[in-house]
Design a protein around this motif. Sequence first.
Motif, PDB file in Angstrom:
ATOM      1  N   SER A  61     -15.818  -3.522  -4.548  1.00  0.00           N
ATOM      2  CA  SER A  61     -16.896  -2.984  -3.726  1.00  0.00           C
ATOM      3  C   SER A  61     -16.395  -2.667  -2.317  1.00  0.00           C
ATOM      4  CB  SER A  61     -18.040  -4.003  -3.641  1.00  0.00           C
ATOM      5  OG  SER A  61     -17.577  -5.185  -2.995  1.00  0.00           O
ATOM      6  N   LEU A  62     -15.155  -3.024  -2.031  1.00  0.00           N
ATOM      7  CA  LEU A  62     -14.594  -2.781  -0.701  1.00  0.00           C
ATOM      8  C   LEU A  62     -14.452  -1.278  -0.454  1.00  0.00           C
ATOM      9  CD1 LEU A  62     -11.816  -5.525  -0.688  1.00  0.00           C
ATOM     10  CD2 LEU A  62     -13.870  -5.485   0.756  1.00  0.00           C
ATOM     11  N   LYS A  63     -14.893  -0.834   0.686  1.00  0.00           N
ATOM     12  CA  LYS A  63     -14.786   0.579   1.082  1.00  0.00           C
ATOM     13  C   LYS A  63     -13.555   0.702   1.982  1.00  0.00           C
ATOM     14  CE  LYS A  63     -18.636   1.650  -0.915  1.00  0.00           C
ATOM     15  NZ  LYS A  63     -18.466   1.523  -2.332  1.00  0.00           N
ATOM     16  N   ILE A  64     -12.439   1.036   1.372  1.00  0.00           N
ATOM     17  CA  ILE A  64     -11.164   1.070   2.073  1.00  0.00           C
ATOM     18  C   ILE A  64     -10.970   2.450   2.706  1.00  0.00           C
ATOM     19  CG2 ILE A  64      -8.674   0.791   1.828  1.00  0.00           C
ATOM     20  CD1 ILE A  64      -9.418  -0.937  -0.724  1.00  0.00           C
ATOM     21  N   PRO A  65     -10.715   2.482   4.007  1.00  0.00           N
ATOM     22  CA  PRO A  65     -10.499   3.776   4.670  1.00  0.00           C
ATOM     23  C   PRO A  65      -9.235   4.470   4.152  1.00  0.00           C
ATOM     24  CG  PRO A  65     -10.888   2.021   6.278  1.00  0.00           C
ATOM     25  CD  PRO A  65     -10.687   1.367   4.939  1.00  0.00           C
ATOM     26  N   ALA A 119      -5.440 -14.243   5.816  1.00  0.00           N
ATOM     27  CA  ALA A 119      -5.031 -12.899   5.391  1.00  0.00           C
ATOM     28  C   ALA A 119      -4.310 -12.193   6.537  1.00  0.00           C
ATOM     29  CB  ALA A 119      -6.242 -12.083   4.935  1.00  0.00           C
ATOM     30  N   LEU A 120      -4.827 -12.337   7.744  1.00  0.00           N
ATOM     31  CA  LEU A 120      -4.168 -11.748   8.915  1.00  0.00           C
ATOM     32  C   LEU A 120      -2.777 -12.351   9.098  1.00  0.00           C
ATOM     33  CD1 LEU A 120      -4.360  -9.910  11.437  1.00  0.00           C
ATOM     34  CD2 LEU A 120      -5.322 -11.874  12.638  1.00  0.00           C
ATOM     35  N   ALA A 165      -6.117  -5.395  11.735  1.00  0.00           N
ATOM     36  CA  ALA A 165      -7.452  -5.897  11.405  1.00  0.00           C
ATOM     37  C   ALA A 165      -7.524  -6.311   9.943  1.00  0.00           C
ATOM     38  CB  ALA A 165      -8.502  -4.822  11.688  1.00  0.00           C
ATOM     39  N   VAL A 166      -8.498  -7.150   9.663  1.00  0.00           N
ATOM     40  CA  VAL A 166      -8.786  -7.588   8.290  1.00  0.00           C
ATOM     41  C   VAL A 166     -10.268  -7.351   8.043  1.00  0.00           C
ATOM     42  CG1 VAL A 166      -8.810  -9.548   6.694  1.00  0.00           C
ATOM     43  CG2 VAL A 166      -6.988  -9.356   8.405  1.00  0.00           C
ATOM     44  N   SER A 167     -10.585  -6.803   6.895  1.00  0.00           N
ATOM     45  CA  SER A 167     -11.990  -6.591   6.528  1.00  0.00           C
ATOM     46  C   SER A 167     -12.656  -7.934   6.247  1.00  0.00           C
ATOM     47  CB  SER A 167     -12.067  -5.719   5.272  1.00  0.00           C
ATOM     48  OG  SER A 167     -11.652  -6.465   4.124  1.00  0.00           O
ATOM     49  N   CYS A 216      -9.729  -8.718   0.201  1.00  0.00           N
ATOM     50  CA  CYS A 216     -10.017  -8.059   1.460  1.00  0.00           C
ATOM     51  C   CYS A 216      -9.058  -6.879   1.566  1.00  0.00           C
ATOM     52  CB  CYS A 216      -9.804  -9.011   2.645  1.00  0.00           C
ATOM     53  SG  CYS A 216      -8.078  -9.473   2.924  1.00  0.00           S
ATOM     54  N   TYR A 217      -9.184  -6.144   2.631  1.00  0.00           N
ATOM     55  CA  TYR A 217      -8.126  -5.178   2.924  1.00  0.00           C
ATOM     56  C   TYR A 217      -7.685  -5.391   4.362  1.00  0.00           C
ATOM     57  CZ  TYR A 217     -11.616  -2.091   5.144  1.00  0.00           C
ATOM     58  OH  TYR A 217     -12.588  -1.575   5.946  1.00  0.00           O
ATOM     59  N   VAL A 218      -6.440  -5.052   4.624  1.00  0.00           N
ATOM     60  CA  VAL A 218      -5.884  -5.189   5.964  1.00  0.00           C
ATOM     61  C   VAL A 218      -5.451  -3.816   6.459  1.00  0.00           C
ATOM     62  CG1 VAL A 218      -5.150  -7.585   5.637  1.00  0.00           C
ATOM     63  CG2 VAL A 218      -3.549  -5.751   5.150  1.00  0.00           C
ATOM     64  N   GLU A 219      -5.607  -3.628   7.757  1.00  0.00           N
ATOM     65  CA  GLU A 219      -5.188  -2.384   8.398  1.00  0.00           C
ATOM     66  C   GLU A 219      -3.850  -2.628   9.074  1.00  0.00           C
ATOM     67  OE1 GLU A 219      -6.346   0.141  12.367  1.00  0.00           O
ATOM     68  OE2 GLU A 219      -7.971  -0.879  11.315  1.00  0.00           O
ATOM     69  N   ASN A 220      -2.859  -1.858   8.689  1.00  0.00           N
ATOM     70  CA  ASN A 220      -1.528  -1.959   9.281  1.00  0.00           C
ATOM     71  C   ASN A 220      -1.233  -0.721  10.117  1.00  0.00           C
ATOM     72  OD1 ASN A 220      -0.877  -4.462   8.171  1.00  0.00           O
ATOM     73  ND2 ASN A 220      -0.096  -3.538   6.309  1.00  0.00           N
ATOM     74  N   TYR A 221      -0.565  -0.960  11.236  1.00  0.00           N
ATOM     75  CA  TYR A 221      -0.153   0.106  12.141  1.00  0.00           C
ATOM     76  C   TYR A 221       1.367   0.136  12.132  1.00  0.00           C
ATOM     77  CZ  TYR A 221       0.755   2.518  16.563  1.00  0.00           C
ATOM     78  OH  TYR A 221       1.216   3.372  17.529  1.00  0.00           O
ATOM     79  N   ASN A 222       1.930   1.309  11.892  1.00  0.00           N
ATOM     80  CA  ASN A 222       3.385   1.458  11.796  1.00  0.00           C
ATOM     81  C   ASN A 222       3.861   2.605  12.672  1.00  0.00           C
ATOM     82  OD1 ASN A 222       3.870  -0.413   9.428  1.00  0.00           O
ATOM     83  ND2 ASN A 222       2.374   1.000   8.559  1.00  0.00           N
TER      84      ASN A 222
END
Length: 174
Positions: free
Chosen positions: A159-163, A28-29, A90-92, A103-109
């Motif tokens: 059930s994923l708690k996505i920020p 996923a990453l 990051a990857v959850s 999953c969810y992934v955190e992207n920085y832009n």
Amino acid sequence: MKKITFLLFIFCATQVFSQNTETLKKEALRDAQAACNATLKEDFKTLLTFTHPNILKAAGGAEVMEEYLKTTFNQMKANGFAYEVAETKAVSDVVKEQGEYRCYVENYNVMKMNDKRITSTSYMLGFYNETNKKWTFVEAKEMKATGSVIAYFPEFKTSLKIPENTMEMTDIKE
């Protein structure tokens, strides 16, 4: 003896699942970063291979979506917009729900718009395609009840708690 065999079975099954989800997390990453790289290069054909098929179908297909992205990016560039950084941070944990891995992934832009710099952290919801061995993504905020694409995912629950996404705009002082 049966209890020991059963416990060993449970332990082995847990280990295999754990190793599998760690591999999926690494993939996923890899796939999310490939999508970010494609965005920076404006390689929309590649970017769209990482876009969930439901989104492509709703848009009228990859070709239609590609033309839309080209036009949109050209308009944004004409107005002084430029991507400076797009990276996956990051990857959850990977979960299996409703018959698929997610999953969810955190992207920085970091983007520039004339005399402003926009820094954001955003989240993409990832769906693993077991046939293609590839992750596809959807903007996570659009998968909430009020989102613009949730309608293309009937019966979707997670059930994923996505920020929440964050964004900061600052003046560019040169």
